[in-house]
Design a protein around this motif. Structure first.
Motif, PDB file in Angstrom:
ATOM      1  N   LEU A  72      46.621 101.221  42.712  1.00  0.00           N
ATOM      2  CA  LEU A  72      47.385 101.985  41.623  1.00  0.00           C
ATOM      3  C   LEU A  72      46.089 102.297  40.422  1.00  0.00           C
ATOM      4  O   LEU A  72      46.181 103.066  40.064  1.00  0.00           O
ATOM      5  CB  LEU A  72      48.257 100.964  40.962  1.00  0.00           C
ATOM      6  N   ALA A  73      45.212 101.402  40.463  1.00  0.00           N
ATOM      7  CA  ALA A  73      44.307 101.694  39.260  1.00  0.00           C
ATOM      8  C   ALA A  73      43.496 102.968  39.859  1.00  0.00           C
ATOM      9  O   ALA A  73      42.938 103.870  39.072  1.00  0.00           O
ATOM     10  CB  ALA A  73      43.177 100.374  39.246  1.00  0.00           C
ATOM     11  N   HIS A  74      43.011 103.263  41.148  1.00  0.00           N
ATOM     12  CA  HIS A  74      42.374 104.157  41.648  1.00  0.00           C
ATOM     13  C   HIS A  74      43.278 105.501  41.457  1.00  0.00           C
ATOM     14  O   HIS A  74      42.727 106.640  41.193  1.00  0.00           O
ATOM     15  CB  HIS A  74      41.957 104.094  43.011  1.00  0.00           C
ATOM     16  N   GLU A  75      44.734 105.440  41.614  1.00  0.00           N
ATOM     17  CA  GLU A  75      45.491 106.554  41.442  1.00  0.00           C
ATOM     18  C   GLU A  75      45.325 106.972  40.184  1.00  0.00           C
ATOM     19  O   GLU A  75      45.510 108.203  39.681  1.00  0.00           O
ATOM     20  CB  GLU A  75      47.019 106.020  41.767  1.00  0.00           C
ATOM     21  N   ALA A  76      45.390 105.936  38.992  1.00  0.00           N
ATOM     22  CA  ALA A  76      45.212 106.250  37.833  1.00  0.00           C
ATOM     23  C   ALA A  76      44.060 106.988  37.185  1.00  0.00           C
ATOM     24  O   ALA A  76      43.872 107.989  36.608  1.00  0.00           O
ATOM     25  CB  ALA A  76      45.485 104.941  36.804  1.00  0.00           C
ATOM     26  N   GLY A  77      42.922 106.560  37.693  1.00  0.00           N
ATOM     27  CA  GLY A  77      41.731 107.227  37.661  1.00  0.00           C
ATOM     28  C   GLY A  77      41.625 108.674  38.171  1.00  0.00           C
ATOM     29  O   GLY A  77      40.935 109.386  37.425  1.00  0.00           O
ATOM     30  N   GLU A  78      42.127 108.649  39.330  1.00  0.00           N
ATOM     31  CA  GLU A  78      42.035 110.129  39.809  1.00  0.00           C
ATOM     32  C   GLU A  78      42.781 111.188  38.953  1.00  0.00           C
ATOM     33  O   GLU A  78      42.542 112.374  38.835  1.00  0.00           O
ATOM     34  CB  GLU A  78      42.832 110.291  41.354  1.00  0.00           C
ATOM     35  N   MET A  79      44.119 110.619  38.448  1.00  0.00           N
ATOM     36  CA  MET A  79      44.576 111.462  37.494  1.00  0.00           C
ATOM     37  C   MET A  79      44.116 111.805  36.321  1.00  0.00           C
ATOM     38  O   MET A  79      43.971 112.991  35.899  1.00  0.00           O
ATOM     39  CB  MET A  79      46.024 110.443  37.225  1.00  0.00           C
ATOM     40  N   LEU A  80      43.212 110.758  35.831  1.00  0.00           N
ATOM     41  CA  LEU A  80      42.260 111.094  34.649  1.00  0.00           C
ATOM     42  C   LEU A  80      41.362 112.293  34.782  1.00  0.00           C
ATOM     43  O   LEU A  80      41.047 113.002  34.119  1.00  0.00           O
ATOM     44  CB  LEU A  80      41.881 109.970  34.232  1.00  0.00           C
ATOM     45  N   ILE A  81      40.723 112.106  35.991  1.00  0.00           N
ATOM     46  CA  ILE A  81      39.849 113.162  36.440  1.00  0.00           C
ATOM     47  C   ILE A  81      40.309 114.477  36.534  1.00  0.00           C
ATOM     48  O   ILE A  81      39.792 115.544  36.156  1.00  0.00           O
ATOM     49  CB  ILE A  81      38.807 112.673  37.916  1.00  0.00           C
ATOM     50  N   ASP A  82      41.469 114.462  37.208  1.00  0.00           N
ATOM     51  CA  ASP A  82      42.177 115.592  37.525  1.00  0.00           C
ATOM     52  C   ASP A  82      42.562 116.307  36.087  1.00  0.00           C
ATOM     53  O   ASP A  82      42.252 117.546  36.079  1.00  0.00           O
ATOM     54  CB  ASP A  82      43.374 115.660  38.399  1.00  0.00           C
ATOM     55  N   THR A  83      43.015 115.729  35.238  1.00  0.00           N
ATOM     56  CA  THR A  83      43.154 116.124  33.931  1.00  0.00           C
ATOM     57  C   THR A  83      42.178 116.788  33.223  1.00  0.00           C
ATOM     58  O   THR A  83      42.084 117.940  32.599  1.00  0.00           O
ATOM     59  CB  THR A  83      43.860 114.939  33.016  1.00  0.00           C
ATOM     60  N   LEU A  84      41.003 115.860  33.050  1.00  0.00           N
ATOM     61  CA  LEU A  84      39.888 116.436  32.599  1.00  0.00           C
ATOM     62  C   LEU A  84      39.249 117.870  33.253  1.00  0.00           C
ATOM     63  O   LEU A  84      38.787 118.519  32.319  1.00  0.00           O
ATOM     64  CB  LEU A  84      38.693 115.265  32.559  1.00  0.00           C
ATOM     65  N   ALA A  85      39.208 117.764  34.541  1.00  0.00           N
ATOM     66  CA  ALA A  85      38.989 118.938  35.321  1.00  0.00           C
ATOM     67  C   ALA A  85      39.533 120.290  34.805  1.00  0.00           C
ATOM     68  O   ALA A  85      38.978 121.192  34.859  1.00  0.00           O
ATOM     69  CB  ALA A  85      39.053 118.923  36.660  1.00  0.00           C
ATOM     70  N   GLN A  86      40.721 120.081  34.064  1.00  0.00           N
ATOM     71  CA  GLN A  86      41.601 121.559  33.514  1.00  0.00           C
ATOM     72  C   GLN A  86      40.509 122.035  32.188  1.00  0.00           C
ATOM     73  O   GLN A  86      40.893 123.126  31.958  1.00  0.00           O
ATOM     74  CB  GLN A  86      42.554 121.029  32.911  1.00  0.00           C
ATOM     75  N   TYR A  87      39.923 121.099  31.711  1.00  0.00           N
ATOM     76  CA  TYR A  87      39.016 121.477  30.525  1.00  0.00           C
ATOM     77  C   TYR A  87      37.563 121.574  31.072  1.00  0.00           C
ATOM     78  O   TYR A  87      36.787 122.582  30.419  1.00  0.00           O
ATOM     79  CB  TYR A  87      39.238 120.421  29.418  1.00  0.00           C
ATOM     80  N   ALA A  88      37.068 120.936  31.758  1.00  0.00           N
ATOM     81  CA  ALA A  88      35.673 121.004  32.215  1.00  0.00           C
ATOM     82  C   ALA A  88      35.541 120.823  33.759  1.00  0.00           C
ATOM     83  O   ALA A  88      35.719 119.670  34.590  1.00  0.00           O
ATOM     84  CB  ALA A  88      35.106 119.485  31.806  1.00  0.00           C
ATOM     85  N   PRO A  89      35.607 122.035  34.316  1.00  0.00           N
ATOM     86  CA  PRO A  89      35.783 122.225  35.764  1.00  0.00           C
ATOM     87  C   PRO A  89      34.850 121.525  36.726  1.00  0.00           C
ATOM     88  O   PRO A  89      35.000 121.382  37.846  1.00  0.00           O
ATOM     89  CB  PRO A  89      35.872 123.673  35.888  1.00  0.00           C
ATOM     90  N   ASN A  90      33.636 121.384  36.193  1.00  0.00           N
ATOM     91  CA  ASN A  90      32.567 120.577  36.914  1.00  0.00           C
ATOM     92  C   ASN A  90      32.753 119.175  36.977  1.00  0.00           C
ATOM     93  O   ASN A  90      31.727 118.634  37.477  1.00  0.00           O
ATOM     94  CB  ASN A  90      31.208 121.081  36.314  1.00  0.00           C
ATOM     95  N   ILE A  91      33.746 118.421  36.466  1.00  0.00           N
ATOM     96  CA  ILE A  91      33.444 117.182  36.072  1.00  0.00           C
ATOM     97  C   ILE A  91      33.483 116.339  37.518  1.00  0.00           C
ATOM     98  O   ILE A  91      32.541 115.507  37.467  1.00  0.00           O
ATOM     99  CB  ILE A  91      34.806 116.624  35.408  1.00  0.00           C
TER     100      ILE A  91
END
Length: 517
Positions: free
Chosen positions: A411-430
């Motif tokens: 679940l922690a990994h799922e949450a982290g992936e969600m955060l990276i996906d969200t940030l990628a909408q603003y910084a596509p190289n993340i």
């Protein structure tokens, strides 16, 4: 095994409030011992090397409320405390390519807002002025005993601030935003209900106004701490030891020793017993009274009150080692000052904020996180001596207990992936620049820092758990039902964050009680 040496005061927990309390007690002439369970002091105000060559402020992340009086009294700058001032304070990008930079200066901030709404730009000075007036009504009591409603009302009787106090106590965050602004993006940039969660709830403004007390923080004390937030508590340790305080690490308190209703010492995990005239607990109230104090030493009614305290507001803390900076050139063009990326708020709308709270309240990992992204290394290169950057994200909100049971690594990994996906909408190289990452859940925060339910303010900072109701009605002046046992942590007035105020106030309450004997 009882150690013969007796102390005037033992402070349980070497977090920043415990260190502050110990300094004031020692400065008054008491013989003080601080006991810290980890192998370094700091509690939630720490810097840790999460990966070789990459250090991060793993819990608290910004110095903006640490009280100037405490900095000066403890000579923290003489002991190594220093701050990189931020300019701008924060950057708020939106998915459509628009953005707002938040500056100290009203005119510069209004010019940013004007690119979205001329109406809202004109309202910025009045909005900020009212927030300052509302915050001032709380701040005047910051380094005092907690006020009653009667005291607060009497202090503004017959002035224009009577109506402002009503708003502080009963107003909603969304109501204040709606009064001044038309654009949902502008409202989102200024949104924040903190532990109240619900932007629309009456009384949410009492929670949401707390960060605005930073208006009264001198510029030189506001920003990114050199060496991470651990720079604060390292300086504090040097200061308290210079004042004569003894600090012991790797010293976990298992039990507070009670005799005839009076605290007489502590027992450590290794069986060692230490006697003291006074005990101050910087551990949270639930950990103190439900784990350290024998139940038969407390009234059953008090135990029920402690068990009923709300610890419902929880957060994720995400950290990443970066090979390079996230690419926000869509907002700035190809050539921009990296300092713009020191503090980034991701919150596209008020509805996204509402969804984040609703999801967490119902045990769901949200896909609409409100994110405070910090890249301290655009200012402070001491955190990455071999190059690269570190990025930390404080995320509103997380379920205390997710649907289906406990937090797991999956679940922690799922949450982290969600955060990276969200940030990628603003910084596509993340994803390209992240070398490694970790996402701390509320359970991780509890395990690492020792705060019940991972609650970073010990108990929710909400109406009914603030001012002279904090932590409990009748027990808001730092003393407890156990004689000579005091609380000095974030669950006491005025509340959480890195302020030092609870430690300051608790020490003064102890000294006042000693003077009255």
């Amino acid at each position: 095994m009882m150690i013969d040496e007796e102390w005037d005061a033992v402070v349980i927990g070497g977090g920043h409030n415990g260190l502050v309390a110990s300094w004031y007690l020692a400065h008054a002439g008491l013989k003080v011992l601080v006991l810290e369970r980890r192998d370094f002091v700091g509690g939630a105000v720490i810097t840790e090397e999460l990966w070789p060559g990459f250090s991060a402020p793993t819990c608290s992340y910004l110095c903006y409320l640490l009280q100037a009086k405490i900095i000066e009294d403890m000579d923290l700058r003489e002991h190594g405390f220093d701050v990189h001032q931020l300019s701008p304070h924060s950057f708020h990008p939106f998915p459509n390519g628009r953005s707002i930079r938040n500056w100290d200066d009203n005119e510069r901030t209004a010019a940013e807002v004007a690119r979205i709404s001329a109406h809202d730009a004109a309202a910025v000075p009045a909005y900020r002025a009212l927030r300052e007036r509302i915050a001032a009504l709380f701040y005047r009591w910051f380094l005092t005993p907690p006020p009653s409603l009667a005291e607060m009302t009497a202090a503004v009787a017959g002035t224009a601030d009577e109506a402002v106090l009503e708003r502080l106590l009963f107003g909603s965050v969304s109501g204040l935003l709606d009064e001044f602004f038309e654009s949902d993006e502008v409202k989102a940039a200024y949104s924040g209900a903190w532990d109240a969660g619900d932007l629309d709830a009456p009384g949410s403004l009492l929670s949401g106004i707390y960060p605005s007390i930073s208006i009264f923080t001198p510029d030189e004390n506001y920003g990114i701490v050199v060496g991470g937030m651990g720079g604060i508590t390292k300086a504090m340790r040097r200061s308290v030891e210079a004042e004569g305080v003894t600090v012991r690490t790797n010293a976990t308190v298992e039990e507070i020793l009670i005799e005839n209703g009076r605290a007489i010492g502590v027992r450590l995990e290794n069986g060692e017993e230490i006697s003291a005239q006074l005990i101050l607990s910087n551990a949270d109230i639930k950990r103190t009274f439900l784990r350290m104090v024998p139940r038969d030493a407390l009234p059953a009614s008090f135990i029920r009150q402690v068990e009923g305290l709300q610890t419902n507001a929880a957060y994720f803390k995400f950290h990443a080692a970066l090979d390079d900076l996230p690419d926000f050139s869509a907002y700035f063009g190809s050539d921009y000052d990296p300092h713009m990326l020191a503090q980034i708020k991701i919150c596209p709308s008020l509805d996204s904020y509402r969804k984040a709270w609703d999801d967490a309240s119902h045990g769901r990992i949200t896909d609409s996180p409100v994110m405070s992204v910090q890249i301290p290394t655009v200012y402070d290169r001491t955190l990455v001596p071999n190059g690269g950057h570190v990025m930390s994200i404080w995320v509103q909100y997380a379920p205390v207990h997710p649907n289906g049971g406990d937090w797991t690594d999956e679940l922690a990994h799922e949450a982290g992936e969600m955060l990276i996906d969200t940030l990628a909408q603003y910084a596509p190289n993340i994803r390209d620049v992240i070398r490694d990452w970790v996402c701390f859940t509320p359970a991780d925060i509890e395990h690492r820092v020792g705060m019940t339910d991972g609650n970073i303010r010990h108990i929710d900072q909400i109406a009914g758990q603030l001012l002279n109701q904090r932590p409990l009605p009748g027990w808001s002046d730092y003393h407890t039902p156990i004689e000579n046992l005091y609380l000095c942590g974030a669950d006491t007035h005025p509340g959480g964050e890195v302020t030092g105020a609870p430690g300051h106030n608790a020490a003064h309450a102890v000294l006042k009680a000693l003077a009255a004997v």
